[in-house]
Design an enzyme around this catalytic site. Structure first.
Site, mmCIF file in Angstrom:
data_model
loop_
_atom_site.group_PDB
_atom_site.id
_atom_site.type_symbol
_atom_site.label_atom_id
_atom_site.label_comp_id
_atom_site.label_asym_id
_atom_site.label_seq_id
_atom_site.Cartn_x
_atom_site.Cartn_y
_atom_site.Cartn_z
ATOM 1 N N PRO A 106 -19.128 3.919 -17.370
ATOM 2 C CA PRO A 106 -19.333 2.777 -18.258
ATOM 3 C C PRO A 106 -18.423 1.612 -17.855
ATOM 4 O O PRO A 106 -17.264 1.831 -17.499
ATOM 5 C CB PRO A 106 -18.955 3.303 -19.652
ATOM 6 C CG PRO A 106 -18.722 4.753 -19.524
ATOM 7 C CD PRO A 106 -18.635 5.110 -18.069
ATOM 8 N N VAL A 107 -19.005 0.417 -17.902
ATOM 9 C CA VAL A 107 -18.265 -0.780 -17.469
ATOM 10 C C VAL A 107 -17.384 -1.289 -18.620
ATOM 11 O O VAL A 107 -17.765 -1.191 -19.792
ATOM 12 C CB VAL A 107 -19.278 -1.870 -17.041
ATOM 13 C CG1 VAL A 107 -18.576 -3.180 -16.710
ATOM 14 C CG2 VAL A 107 -20.089 -1.386 -15.850
ATOM 15 N N LEU A 111 -12.064 2.641 -17.683
ATOM 16 C CA LEU A 111 -12.246 3.826 -16.833
ATOM 17 C C LEU A 111 -12.272 3.496 -15.343
ATOM 18 O O LEU A 111 -12.619 4.343 -14.519
ATOM 19 C CB LEU A 111 -13.541 4.563 -17.227
ATOM 20 C CG LEU A 111 -13.550 5.144 -18.651
ATOM 21 C CD1 LEU A 111 -14.899 5.795 -18.948
ATOM 22 C CD2 LEU A 111 -12.428 6.161 -18.834
ATOM 23 N N GLY A 112 -11.920 2.276 -15.007
ATOM 24 C CA GLY A 112 -11.790 1.921 -13.592
ATOM 25 C C GLY A 112 -13.121 1.808 -12.868
ATOM 26 O O GLY A 112 -13.201 2.131 -11.680
ATOM 27 N N SER A 113 -14.157 1.326 -13.565
ATOM 28 C CA SER A 113 -15.476 1.289 -12.915
ATOM 29 C C SER A 113 -15.483 0.349 -11.708
ATOM 30 O O SER A 113 -16.079 0.669 -10.666
ATOM 31 C CB SER A 113 -16.581 0.922 -13.908
ATOM 32 O OG SER A 113 -16.607 -0.448 -14.133
ATOM 33 N N ALA A 115 -12.953 -0.442 -9.711
ATOM 34 C CA ALA A 115 -12.229 0.192 -8.600
ATOM 35 C C ALA A 115 -13.088 1.276 -7.954
ATOM 36 O O ALA A 115 -13.108 1.420 -6.723
ATOM 37 C CB ALA A 115 -10.916 0.788 -9.117
ATOM 38 N N ASP A 157 -5.141 1.856 -11.053
ATOM 39 C CA ASP A 157 -6.568 2.203 -10.999
ATOM 40 C C ASP A 157 -7.002 2.515 -9.564
ATOM 41 O O ASP A 157 -7.595 3.561 -9.290
ATOM 42 C CB ASP A 157 -7.419 1.050 -11.549
ATOM 43 C CG ASP A 157 -7.312 0.920 -13.055
ATOM 44 O OD1 ASP A 157 -6.330 1.427 -13.624
ATOM 45 O OD2 ASP A 157 -8.197 0.295 -13.666
HETATM 46 C C1 MEV Z 1 -5.481 -0.663 -16.787
HETATM 47 O O1 MEV Z 1 -6.244 0.462 -16.409
HETATM 48 C C2 MEV Z 1 -4.067 -0.271 -17.076
HETATM 49 C C3 MEV Z 1 -3.130 -1.413 -17.482
HETATM 50 O O2 MEV Z 1 -1.812 -0.842 -17.478
HETATM 51 C C4 MEV Z 1 -3.188 -2.571 -16.535
HETATM 52 C C5 MEV Z 1 -2.625 -2.263 -15.156
HETATM 53 O O3 MEV Z 1 -1.945 -1.264 -14.986
HETATM 54 O O4 MEV Z 1 -2.861 -3.091 -14.260
HETATM 55 C C6 MEV Z 1 -3.418 -1.910 -18.886
#
Ligand code: MEV
Length: 336
Positions: A106-107, A111-113, A115, A157
């Site tokens: 899911p965007v 969840l790092g979609s 990346a 990520d």
């Molecule tokens: C994003 O997945 C996590 C945060 O800590 C941002 C980052 O680490 O760049 C909110």
């Protein structure tokens, strides 16, 4: 002349176990790949003179490999392509390629979609040229695309997605892969509300500018929790890990990055027997993650759904059920 083969590759979603936001300010964080959700890229040779086309299947959009009047998603994919090809030493003008992107992630849910899509695309490109990208290089390339999405991300990520293993991550240091002492089942509850990482990171930055002492104390406290959580994870002490997650959630809530939906799902998971639960990622929407107690998994899933989760994703660390990374060539192709 570059020999191109049809190749497909994938990369996983990620979840942050502890440490988000504080990691932007140099504290450590723990993250793991999500075993059940991946982004995939298929790179195939196209007719001579075709150039490069990127098909984003889930968006039902088609973009040129470079240029054109494209939306933000197209610009992101073009950038990932450009960065990947440059690292592989292959100028895009020489290539006729069809690239297909599909994702189960899911965007805008933390969840790092983005990346995962970049990593899958770069892996598939490398594989189509019979080259390999090691996790450290892949992570640094994906980081370049992450900057386009999130401004100045910590790098957690891209690291988690590229290494596909649970990682201890601290900005400026080499990531350390964690061996878990006992299998872990995570249940990721999706609020259905977009989590805009760039905005939540900016909000925390503004808070720190107003009140540096309190905000830095929160980051320090999170850093201590992360260090204890690493030991708990390595020793398989899941009850301790769970209680540290709950403490981490409380600090994140005090920083203002939780939401009513996230707090409710965390409470529902705990009431249904989770060992711990917290928001995961940027927050202010997006997902929470619960640490399941053996035998309570189905009950926690039902509680999350009843509490308003639009979906619950199961993820396993250690033991069986972990997917491995993959890049594979499918068939021979063209000389460009
Ligand atoms: C994003 O997945 C996590 C945060 O800590 C941002 C980052 O680490 O760049 C909110």
């Amino acid at each position: 002349m570059t020999l191109l083969l049809t190749a497909c590759a994938s990369a996983p979603a990620k979840t942050i176990l502890l440490g988000e936001h504080a990691v932007v300010y140099g504290r450590p964080a723990l993250a793991a790949p999500v075993s059940g959700r991946r982004a995939r890229a298929i790179v195939s040779p196209a007719e001579p003179g075709h150039g490069i086309t990127i098909y984003a299947r889930d968006l039902d959009r088609c973009y040129p490999g470079a240029g054109g009047c494209v939306d933000g998603d197209g610009q992101f994919l073009q950038a990932a392509l450009r960065i990947g090809l440059c690292a592989l030493g292959c100028p895009s003008e020489d290539l006729d390629l069809s690239i297909e992107i599909r994702s189960e992630i899911p965007v805008a849910r933390g969840l790092g979609s983005g990346a995962a899509v970049s990593a899958a695309l770069m892996r598939a490109l490398a594989c189509s040229m019979k080259m390999e990208i090691d996790p450290a290089l892949l992570s640094s390339l994906v980081y370049e695309t992450e900057k386009l999405l999130h401004g100045s991300p910590s790098g957690i990520d891209n690291t988690t997605v590229a290494y596909e293993r649970p990682v201890w991550f601290r900005p400026g240091e080499s990531p350390e892969v964690i061996e878990v002492g006992a299998p872990v089942t995570l249940l990721i509850g999706d609020t259905g509300v977009p989590s805009r990482t760039r905005e939540s990171v900016a909000m925390v930055r503004a808070r720190r500018e107003c009140d540096p002492a309190t905000t830095d104390a929160c980051f320090d406290a999170i850093g201590c929790l992360v260090a204890r959580a690493r030991a708990a994870l390595e020793q398989g002490d899941l009850p301790l890990l769970g209680s540290l997650m709950i403490e981490n959630h409380a600090i994140l809530a005090s920083l203002g990055v939780s939401s009513g939906d996230l707090d409710r799902l965390v409470s529902e998971a705990m009431a249904a027997g989770a060992l711990g639960a917290k928001l995961s990622g940027g927050g202010m929407g997006g997902c929470m993650v619960a640490l399941a107690q053996p035998g309570r998994t189905e009950g926690i899933i039902q509680a999350l759904l009843k509490g308003g989760a639009v979906q619950v994703i199961r993820s396993h660390i250690g033991g069986t059920g972990q997917q491995t990374s993959g890049a594979s060539q499918v068939q021979g192709g063209q000389h460009a």
